[in-house]
Write a protein that holds these residues in place. Structure first.
Motif, PDB file in Angstrom:
ATOM      1  N   UNK A   1       0.810  -1.223   0.000  1.00 46.95           N
ATOM      2  CA  UNK A   1       0.000   0.000   0.000  1.00 46.95           C
ATOM      3  C   UNK A   1       0.842   1.272   0.000  1.00 46.95           C
ATOM      4  N   UNK A   2       1.996   1.256   0.673  1.00 46.41           N
ATOM      5  CA  UNK A   2       2.778   2.495   0.806  1.00 46.41           C
ATOM      6  C   UNK A   2       3.248   3.027  -0.548  1.00 46.41           C
ATOM      7  N   UNK A   3       3.903   2.238  -1.403  1.00 48.92           N
ATOM      8  CA  UNK A   3       4.324   2.809  -2.699  1.00 48.92           C
ATOM      9  C   UNK A   3       3.152   3.318  -3.528  1.00 48.92           C
ATOM     10  N   UNK A   4       2.063   2.578  -3.540  1.00 50.84           N
ATOM     11  CA  UNK A   4       0.910   2.986  -4.344  1.00 50.84           C
ATOM     12  C   UNK A   4       0.277   4.252  -3.784  1.00 50.84           C
ATOM     13  N   UNK A   5      -0.017   4.241  -2.469  1.00 49.80           N
ATOM     14  CA  UNK A   5      -0.733   5.360  -1.861  1.00 49.80           C
ATOM     15  C   UNK A   5       0.132   6.622  -1.805  1.00 49.80           C
TER      16      UNK A   5
ATOM     17  N   UNK B   1      -5.094   1.283   1.149  1.00 47.26           N
ATOM     18  CA  UNK B   1      -4.436   2.307   0.321  1.00 47.26           C
ATOM     19  C   UNK B   1      -5.204   3.629   0.291  1.00 47.26           C
ATOM     20  N   UNK B   2      -6.535   3.645   0.114  1.00 50.25           N
ATOM     21  CA  UNK B   2      -7.235   4.936   0.096  1.00 50.25           C
ATOM     22  C   UNK B   2      -7.079   5.728   1.389  1.00 50.25           C
ATOM     23  N   UNK B   3      -7.048   5.053   2.543  1.00 53.12           N
ATOM     24  CA  UNK B   3      -6.890   5.763   3.815  1.00 53.12           C
ATOM     25  C   UNK B   3      -5.518   6.425   3.897  1.00 53.12           C
ATOM     26  N   UNK B   4      -4.481   5.677   3.539  1.00 48.79           N
ATOM     27  CA  UNK B   4      -3.135   6.247   3.576  1.00 48.79           C
ATOM     28  C   UNK B   4      -3.018   7.375   2.568  1.00 48.79           C
TER      29      UNK B   4
ATOM     30  N   UNK C   1       0.733   6.423   7.487  1.00 51.45           N
ATOM     31  CA  UNK C   1       1.212   5.042   7.412  1.00 51.45           C
ATOM     32  C   UNK C   1       0.884   4.277   8.690  1.00 51.45           C
ATOM     33  N   UNK C   2       1.090   4.922   9.841  1.00 52.45           N
ATOM     34  CA  UNK C   2       0.801   4.255  11.108  1.00 52.45           C
ATOM     35  C   UNK C   2      -0.686   3.933  11.246  1.00 52.45           C
ATOM     36  N   UNK C   3      -1.527   4.874  10.855  1.00 50.83           N
ATOM     37  CA  UNK C   3      -2.965   4.623  10.928  1.00 50.83           C
ATOM     38  C   UNK C   3      -3.380   3.535   9.941  1.00 50.83           C
ATOM     39  N   UNK C   4      -2.735   3.505   8.787  1.00 47.88           N
ATOM     40  CA  UNK C   4      -3.011   2.427   7.841  1.00 47.88           C
ATOM     41  C   UNK C   4      -2.598   1.079   8.403  1.00 47.88           C
ATOM     42  N   UNK C   5      -1.476   1.058   9.111  1.00 47.73           N
ATOM     43  CA  UNK C   5      -1.045  -0.186   9.751  1.00 47.73           C
ATOM     44  C   UNK C   5      -2.030  -0.623  10.823  1.00 47.73           C
ATOM     45  N   UNK C   6      -2.533   0.342  11.596  1.00 48.13           N
ATOM     46  CA  UNK C   6      -3.532   0.016  12.607  1.00 48.13           C
ATOM     47  C   UNK C   6      -4.804  -0.538  12.002  1.00 48.13           C
TER      48      UNK C   6
END
Length: 725
Positions: free
Chosen positions: A438-442, A588-591, A637-642
């Protein structure tokens, strides 16, 4: 004017005051709801931290000429078996505060009568002088009649069902010095001893015509283990194992150095005979032996020891539904032990009225002679220890120590495997891999729309991507389970090829798109890079799916699909990579949304100042924009991980929900959230299983709280460094 002005101000103040009260009240309700939720989670899991104990309820005595030979759950109207002086067996029930006779099983004194218990059910064993064996379940008797009955006359007062009848060799029975019998759900085993020779007959309870006979010589001690289809034999000072599947009387050595008296009980099998405890008078220890896999088949291996200095073990009793074992010593002390980890959780002195103990529910029955005592177990789920939850343990049937989550079983007296390690590994593994996707895309999409794209194009792309966040996760999981999982084998190789080649394709697109864009109309030039990039990605995706796997396999000379399947114990469609792909799409959308707002929120003055100093757009992006926006990006990123860690439906639908302690990407997994959704509706309320599930819910809440707190602290720290050096 003054009066009207004062009246208006008072109305405004009154309105502001009431608005403040309402907002404060609703805010307080939110905090109160959160406190109630946390309190409920903790209260349901808290009994795991209590220390189990025994509370004496009552003691009962039978008549002086009656000896208790098998305890029953008399509190719940199950009978107690006693041997009377006139060779008969009596069944007694609790009526009021005393034990009263309910049935007498009468046979001539030439018959040999005994009682046996199999997983909480009592049986009467009757052997005639002609070596005819009858095994009668106590529950088959009509407990409503208190008349003494001779079963041989088929009296109507007793209704027999599920009984077993078979014969023993008459000559061996008549010449016996000693005999013993043991039962399991499948086998009835009788041993007949004459001097140092032993004759053993195995009879299949389901098919009584299936009989296996074995003979052993020079045997000093014998323990029958029909549940594991094996026999333990002590010859001189060594203990040997003979399995029903072994040919003849072949013996497998277990342990040597046994010096206990032959009339002393040193081996205590548990209900299913897959575990036994062995006392050692030299080392003054109690050792647990577990049936384990080996090159020689299933054999018993030692696991842990319990030190008992100066004490002799009288009896060992296991709980039917918990990993609890009670150990009774000659010092009238009962140890409450976790049967899996060997931790002695509690020790308690009891009255010296028990030589044998047995569990029925949460009540411990102890008996000796004509005295029966009853203790009630308190907080028995507290037998759960940190070692049993997080450390590898040697379970029955396993070759070595492992971390296993397996709570369901078809019967009682089964080891419950409550290791949380596979669930934690599954959640962390899926979340981290989802972030890698998700990180590279978002972040890449956020950088493009917030820094490179024109405002009109940004106003189209940003709402479209954020709209993906409204898609229910169950829908993403459904699509992944129906479409992605069946194509997993081909897709995994294609995806690997895609990840390796995509940077080179994008570099080529960046080099050729500007010369080509000069031939396009001015209205289409800006944004053409997006069309070129999307076109290149789709073209590479088509090549990766249709042609890349076959090309790679032909060059390497291997069948990658077969090789991949052989390396995994899970179906390829249920591996971690497939789960991570679906989970990465979901977060991905959230991040993107949070990161894009952070990048777009960088003041234009900083960008213009960078350009004025001669920096390029790329230098401005790296040295200024991303540096200032880094706190918001990290928080995203942290919130996406959560969110990935707390996702339920995707990991529930896409994974095979196999709790495997492996970090392998082509292995299956089970997440904490999916485990809660699967098992909480079926767990017995107030059971150890139920409380452990609430404990995992507390872990989820604590993890989410810590992730959000760390994200906020990190965001503030990075922001302070960015603005104040």
């Amino acid at each position: 004017m003054t009066f009207d002005s004062n009246s208006t101000n008072k109305k405004r103040q009154r309105s502001d005051r009431w608005s403040r009260y309402v907002v404060t009240g609703f805010g307080g309700l939110v905090l109160l709801t959160l406190v109630i939720l946390i309190t409920h989670l903790i209260s349901q899991a808290l009994p795991l931290a209590y220390t189990p104990s025994l509370q004496h309820l009552s003691s009962f005595k039978t008549q002086d000429n009656e000896e208790i030979i098998s305890a029953g759950d008399i509190i719940n109207s199950q009978p107690l078996l006693v041997r009377k002086s006139d060779c008969r067996l009596g069944l007694k029930l609790l009526k009021g505060d005393s034990l009263e006779s309910n049935h007498d099983y009468i046979r001539p004194c030439e018959h040999r009568l005994s009682a046996h218990s199999v997983m909480g059910e009592n049986y009467i064993v009757d052997v005639s002088p002609n070596a005819q064996v009858r095994v009668l379940p106590v529950r088959s008797f009509n407990m409503g009649d208190s008349t003494a009955v001779d079963i041989a006359t088929s009296a109507p007062q007793a209704t027999l069902s599920n009984n077993i009848t078979f014969a023993l060799p008459k000559e061996k029975w008549r010449e016996r010095d000693n005999w013993n019998m043991a039962l399991s759900s499948k086998w009835a085993v009788v041993s007949i001893s004459k001097g140092n020779s032993v004759f053993i007959r195995w009879v299949n309870r389901l098919r009584p015509t299936q009989v296996v006979d074995k003979r052993f010589y020079n045997v000093d001690r014998l323990v029958l283990l029909p549940g594991s289809e094996s026999v333990l034999l002590q010859i001189e000072d060594a203990l040997y194992l003979n399995r029903l599947s072994d040919k003849g009387a072949s013996l497998l050595p277990i342990i040597s150095g046994i010096d206990a008296s032959l009339d002393e009980n040193i081996i205590f099998p548990l209900a299913k005979d897959r575990t036994f405890f062995l006392t050692n008078t030299k080392t003054q220890t109690l050792t647990r032996w577990v049936l384990s896999k080996s090159e020689k088949g299933l054999i018993f291996k030692p696991t842990y020891q319990i030190a008992l200095p100066g004490e002799i073990v009288r009896d060992v009793a296991e709980h039917a539904s918990m990993n609890l074992v009670a150990v009774l010593t000659d010092k009238a002390r009962v140890l409450l032990v976790n049967r899996v980890s060997g931790d002695v959780v509690a020790s308690q002195q009891i009255e010296r009225t028990a030589e044998n103990i047995t569990w029925y529910g949460n009540k411990l029955y102890g008996y000796s002679g004509n005295t029966l005592s009853v203790w009630e177990g308190k907080h028995l789920s507290g037998i759960t220890t940190w070692a049993s939850l997080f450390e590898p343990q040697h379970y029955e049937g396993y070759g070595a120590e492992e971390t296993v989550w397996q709570t369901t079983s078809a019967s009682d007296f089964q080891e419950a495997k409550f290791s949380l390690t596979p669930l934690l590994i599954g959640s962390i593994k899926a979340s981290l891999l989802a972030l890698l996707i998700a990180i590279p895309v978002a972040i890449g999409a956020a950088i493009y729309t917030a820094f490179f794209a024109k405002s009109r194009l940004r106003n189209i792309i940003k709402p479209a991507i954020e709209l993906l966040e409204a898609i229910p996760s169950v829908l993403i999981g459904f699509i992944a389970a129906i479409w992605l999982s069946p194509k997993a084998e081909q897709f995994l190789f294609s995806f690997a090829f895609f990840l390796i080649v995509i940077p080179f394709v994008l570099i080529v697109v960046a080099l050729v798109q500007r010369p080509i864009a000069e031939y396009l109309p001015k209205k289409l030039r800006h944004g053409a890079e997006l069309l070129f990039a999307i076109g290149g990605v789709f073209f590479l995706g088509f090549i990766s799916v249709e042609y890349a796997p076959a090309l790679i396999f032909s060059v390497m000379g291997v069948d990658g699909f077969t090789l991949l399947a052989s390396e995994s114990n899970s179906p390829i469609g249920k591996t971690t990579i497939v789960v991570a792909l679906a989970l990465g799409v979901a977060i991905s959308p959230s991040i993107y949304s949070l990161a894009e707002d952070a990048i777009n929120g960088v003041p234009n003055d900083l960008k213009h100042a960078s350009f004025a100093l001669g920096a390029t757009r790329l230098q401005t992006l790296l040295r200024v924009v991303l540096h200032v926006a880094l706190p918001g990006i990290v928080a995203a990123i942290m919130l996406g991980f959560g969110r990935a860690f707390g996702e339920t439906m995707i990991v529930l639908m896409v994974t095979g929900n196999t709790p495997i302690s492996s970090w392998g990407l082509i292995e299956g997994l089970r997440a904490l959230t999916a485990n809660l959704a699967i098992e909480l509706p079926e767990a017995d309320v107030s059971s150890a299983h139920y409380q452990i599930l609430f404990f995992t819910a507390c872990i989820l809440f604590l993890f989410t709280f810590l992730v959000n707190t760390i994200a906020e602290l990190l965001r503030q720290h990075i922001r302070s460094r960015a603005y104040y050096g």
